[in-house]
Design a protein around this motif. Structure first.
Motif, PDB file in Angstrom:
ATOM      1  N   CYS A 146      -9.204   2.454  -4.901  1.00  0.00           N
ATOM      2  CA  CYS A 146      -8.005   2.216  -4.643  1.00  0.00           C
ATOM      3  C   CYS A 146      -7.312   1.750  -6.506  1.00  0.00           C
ATOM      4  CB  CYS A 146      -7.460   1.256  -3.754  1.00  0.00           C
ATOM      5  SG  CYS A 146      -5.639   0.808  -3.831  1.00  0.00           S
ATOM      6  N   PRO A 147      -6.687   2.695  -6.975  1.00  0.00           N
ATOM      7  CA  PRO A 147      -6.182   2.167  -8.475  1.00  0.00           C
ATOM      8  C   PRO A 147      -4.928   1.315  -8.336  1.00  0.00           C
ATOM      9  CG  PRO A 147      -5.356   4.402  -7.600  1.00  0.00           C
ATOM     10  CD  PRO A 147      -6.278   4.050  -6.587  1.00  0.00           C
ATOM     11  N   TYR A 148      -4.561   0.993  -7.013  1.00  0.00           N
ATOM     12  CA  TYR A 148      -3.255   0.058  -6.921  1.00  0.00           C
ATOM     13  C   TYR A 148      -3.916  -1.405  -6.447  1.00  0.00           C
ATOM     14  CZ  TYR A 148      -0.584   4.296  -7.271  1.00  0.00           C
ATOM     15  OH  TYR A 148      -0.099   5.510  -7.524  1.00  0.00           O
ATOM     16  N   PRO A 180      -5.651   9.490  -0.419  1.00  0.00           N
ATOM     17  CA  PRO A 180      -6.083   7.727  -0.751  1.00  0.00           C
ATOM     18  C   PRO A 180      -7.168   7.624  -1.441  1.00  0.00           C
ATOM     19  CG  PRO A 180      -5.399   8.244   1.355  1.00  0.00           C
ATOM     20  CD  PRO A 180      -5.706   9.775   1.058  1.00  0.00           C
ATOM     21  N   GLY A 181      -7.390   6.846  -2.371  1.00  0.00           N
ATOM     22  CA  GLY A 181      -8.598   6.653  -3.170  1.00  0.00           C
ATOM     23  C   GLY A 181      -9.422   5.655  -2.357  1.00  0.00           C
ATOM     24  N   CYS A 182      -9.050   4.893  -1.518  1.00  0.00           N
ATOM     25  CA  CYS A 182      -9.680   3.977  -0.554  1.00  0.00           C
ATOM     26  C   CYS A 182     -10.476   4.717   0.444  1.00  0.00           C
ATOM     27  CB  CYS A 182      -8.655   3.068   0.070  1.00  0.00           C
ATOM     28  SG  CYS A 182      -7.350   4.021   0.981  1.00  0.00           S
ATOM     29  N   LYS A 225      -4.750  -2.342  -3.180  1.00  0.00           N
ATOM     30  CA  LYS A 225      -3.925  -2.668  -2.372  1.00  0.00           C
ATOM     31  C   LYS A 225      -4.680  -2.901  -0.920  1.00  0.00           C
ATOM     32  CE  LYS A 225       0.192  -4.402  -3.390  1.00  0.00           C
ATOM     33  NZ  LYS A 225       0.456  -5.861  -2.945  1.00  0.00           N
ATOM     34  N   ILE A 226      -6.054  -2.806  -1.229  1.00  0.00           N
ATOM     35  CA  ILE A 226      -6.930  -2.988   0.088  1.00  0.00           C
ATOM     36  C   ILE A 226      -7.642  -4.298  -0.348  1.00  0.00           C
ATOM     37  CG2 ILE A 226      -8.241  -1.342  -0.827  1.00  0.00           C
ATOM     38  CD1 ILE A 226      -8.965  -0.611   2.450  1.00  0.00           C
ATOM     39  N   LYS A 232      -5.666  -4.263   5.112  1.00  0.00           N
ATOM     40  CA  LYS A 232      -4.598  -3.608   4.075  1.00  0.00           C
ATOM     41  C   LYS A 232      -3.240  -3.595   4.905  1.00  0.00           C
ATOM     42  CE  LYS A 232      -4.185   0.823   3.363  1.00  0.00           C
ATOM     43  NZ  LYS A 232      -3.107   0.768   4.249  1.00  0.00           N
ATOM     44  N   CYS A 291       0.882  -1.355   0.123  1.00  0.00           N
ATOM     45  CA  CYS A 291      -0.053   0.106   0.088  1.00  0.00           C
ATOM     46  C   CYS A 291       0.782   1.123   0.013  1.00  0.00           C
ATOM     47  CB  CYS A 291      -0.999  -0.018   1.155  1.00  0.00           C
ATOM     48  SG  CYS A 291      -1.502   1.458   1.631  1.00  0.00           S
ATOM     49  N   ASN A 292       0.551   2.339  -0.739  1.00  0.00           N
ATOM     50  CA  ASN A 292       1.456   3.518  -0.809  1.00  0.00           C
ATOM     51  C   ASN A 292       1.061   4.482   0.112  1.00  0.00           C
ATOM     52  OD1 ASN A 292       2.712   2.589  -3.540  1.00  0.00           O
ATOM     53  ND2 ASN A 292       0.615   2.736  -4.125  1.00  0.00           N
ATOM     54  N   HIS A 293       0.166   4.325   1.188  1.00  0.00           N
ATOM     55  CA  HIS A 293       0.018   5.147   2.214  1.00  0.00           C
ATOM     56  C   HIS A 293       0.001   6.512   1.732  1.00  0.00           C
ATOM     57  CE1 HIS A 293       0.074   2.158   5.288  1.00  0.00           C
ATOM     58  NE2 HIS A 293       0.889   1.451   4.548  1.00  0.00           N
ATOM     59  N   CYS A 294      -0.984   6.510   0.647  1.00  0.00           N
ATOM     60  CA  CYS A 294      -1.173   7.780  -0.205  1.00  0.00           C
ATOM     61  C   CYS A 294      -1.904   8.927   0.755  1.00  0.00           C
ATOM     62  CB  CYS A 294      -2.194   7.692  -1.245  1.00  0.00           C
ATOM     63  SG  CYS A 294      -1.840   6.105  -2.200  1.00  0.00           S
ATOM     64  N   VAL A 307      -1.964   4.905   6.557  1.00  0.00           N
ATOM     65  CA  VAL A 307      -3.437   4.673   6.304  1.00  0.00           C
ATOM     66  C   VAL A 307      -3.978   3.240   6.919  1.00  0.00           C
ATOM     67  CG1 VAL A 307      -5.150   4.486   4.485  1.00  0.00           C
ATOM     68  CG2 VAL A 307      -3.209   6.228   4.159  1.00  0.00           C
TER      69      VAL A 307
HETATM   70  S1  SF4 Z   1      -5.208   1.190  -0.375  1.00  0.00           S
HETATM   71 FE1  SF4 Z   1      -4.585   2.252  -2.111  1.00  0.00          FE
HETATM   72  S2  SF4 Z   1      -5.495   4.154  -2.316  1.00  0.00           S
HETATM   73 FE2  SF4 Z   1      -5.651   3.413  -0.197  1.00  0.00          FE
HETATM   74  S3  SF4 Z   1      -3.533   4.372   0.763  1.00  0.00           S
HETATM   75 FE3  SF4 Z   1      -3.196   2.063  -0.158  1.00  0.00          FE
HETATM   76  S4  SF4 Z   1      -2.475   2.533  -2.270  1.00  0.00           S
HETATM   77 FE4  SF4 Z   1      -3.366   4.326  -1.555  1.00  0.00          FE
END
Ligand code: SF4
Ligand code: SF4
Length: 367
Positions: free
Chosen positions: A174-176, A137-139, A178-179, A190, A131-134, A157
């Motif tokens: 989440c476009p990656y 965050p899209g999630c 990762k959840i 996640k 997870c990119n801990h954006c 996140v």
């Molecule tokens: S689950 Fe996806 S959108 Fe949410 S913080 Fe991680 S990479 Fe970003």
């Protein structure tokens, strides 16, 4: 926006695809209790379809106007693959070694399948993903229950499992991808960036165990730290798919050091590079070209003069120097909030009644 932001840099020129990181995460967090198919850390071969399959085509993230884009929730049978085990117990009685399901897809399914023609211009490289801990965050944006939160102290996140109702909008958002959805408890889960370790000044398990020493961990505002230097000073570490608009906090040093191509007679084509620049641009944005120039110039400088701060950083002579974490910072933060210093500062993840229930689930069950 968090007070501070933790980040990870991964140097793709050094990843050997050994999956030690995957195993260290899997054995610690996701090997049971409905998490069997989850890979909070996975390492995929590029070009390849990745995990979940074709994740880059499954939507989510933000458009140029900042609006959340539609996305889909991958299926267990199609995109993740039903997790399987082997009949180890039957082998002693002469049974044939076989999985308990007929696997059609799974993590690392397309390992080492590259592009191009062997031996002249074929290539592949590995991309480890967490997870990119954006920052955006899209999630989190997709969750109608306000169950996903970004910690003030470090931008990690997390999912508040007591608030989560298992709607799965976060997975679409989440476009990656990762959840993940845990069907045993009907909640989303996640990567937690190993925050209980981080708060003690220890790196996440995936970074601690990394055989290739590719992972740096630290705060983005720590100007003496390697993460700051790679991302902000030398600008050689870039987010994956910046076009998704989530402002990821995992950065990659792009793979620029592939061998040269061969011509039809098997001779080296001088100055050629096997990984097409457009492939790197798709993954890391236009900045990848300047990053590649910087990396090559510093490598040349090092060869000619013996000096290069950037090369010294990337070589990472001492593993412990790759991590700049500060347990005192967490202790001080906890004190300022009137919390006990040793316990995780933000307890919403660990104290959820659903979290504590999970250890009672049957061993060996899968999603
Ligand atoms: S689950 Fe996806 S959108 Fe949410 S913080 Fe991680 S990479 Fe970003
Ligand atoms: S442990 Fe390190 S070198 Fe091995 S696959 Fe993971 S990131 Fe790559």
């Amino acid at each position: 926006m968090s007070q501070r932001q933790l980040a990870m840099v991964m140097d793709l020129n050094k990843c050997i695809g050994c999956q030690t990181c995957t195993v260290s995460c899997k054995t610690q967090w996701t090997n049971r209790n409905g998490r069997e198919y989850m890979y909070w850390n996975n390492v995929e071969t590029y070009p390849g379809e990745g995990y979940p399959k074709k994740w880059q085509e499954l939507g989510g993230g933000f458009d140029e106007a900042g609006d959340l884009k539609a996305g889909v929730v991958p299926s267990l049978q199609g995109e993740y693959g039903v997790p399987w085990d082997y009949n180890h117990d039957e082998l002693a009685s002469g049974a044939e070694f076989k999985p308990h399901v007929d696997p059609k897809w799974g993590p690392n399914w397309d390992e080492d399948e590259g592009a191009g023609d062997f031996p002249n211009d074929n290539y592949f490289f590995y991309i480890p993903r967490i997870c990119n801990h954006c920052t955006n965050p899209g999630c989190l944006s997709a969750c109608p229950r306000d169950a996903i939160f970004k910690r003030d102290q470090d931008g990690v996140v997390l999912v508040d499992l007591d608030r989560c109702q298992g709607y799965r909008y976060c997975i679409a958002g989440c476009p990656y991808k990762k959840i993940y959805f845990n069907p045993r408890i009907s909640k989303s889960e996640k990567c937690i960036l190993c925050f209980p370790r981080i708060e003690k000044g220890l790196p996440p398990a995936c970074a601690q165990q990394c055989v290739g020493r590719i992972r740096f961990v630290g705060f983005l505002d720590d100007e003496e730290g390697q993460v700051y230097k790679l991302v902000k000073k030398f600008k050689v570490a870039l987010p994956l798919r910046p076009d998704y608009g989530t402002e990821s906090n995992v950065y990659y040093v792009p793979p620029t050091e592939a061998p040269p191509k061969f011509d039809a007679s098997g001779k080296i084509i001088e100055g050629s590079t096997r990984i097409p620049p457009e492939v790197l641009e798709k993954l890391f944005g236009k900045e990848v070209h300047e990053a590649a120039r910087t990396l090559r110039a510093e490598m040349k400088k090092r060869k000619e003069t013996g000096e290069s701060e950037l090369m010294d950083l990337l070589i990472a002579y001492k593993h412990e120097d790759m991590f700049r974490l500060d347990n005192n910072y967490y202790a001080e933060y906890a004190k300022s909030k009137g919390l006990p210093a040793i316990k995780p500062v933000d307890e919403r993840y660990l104290s959820g009644k659903y979290t504590s229930k999970m250890k009672f689930f049957a061993k060996g069950a899968h999603a």
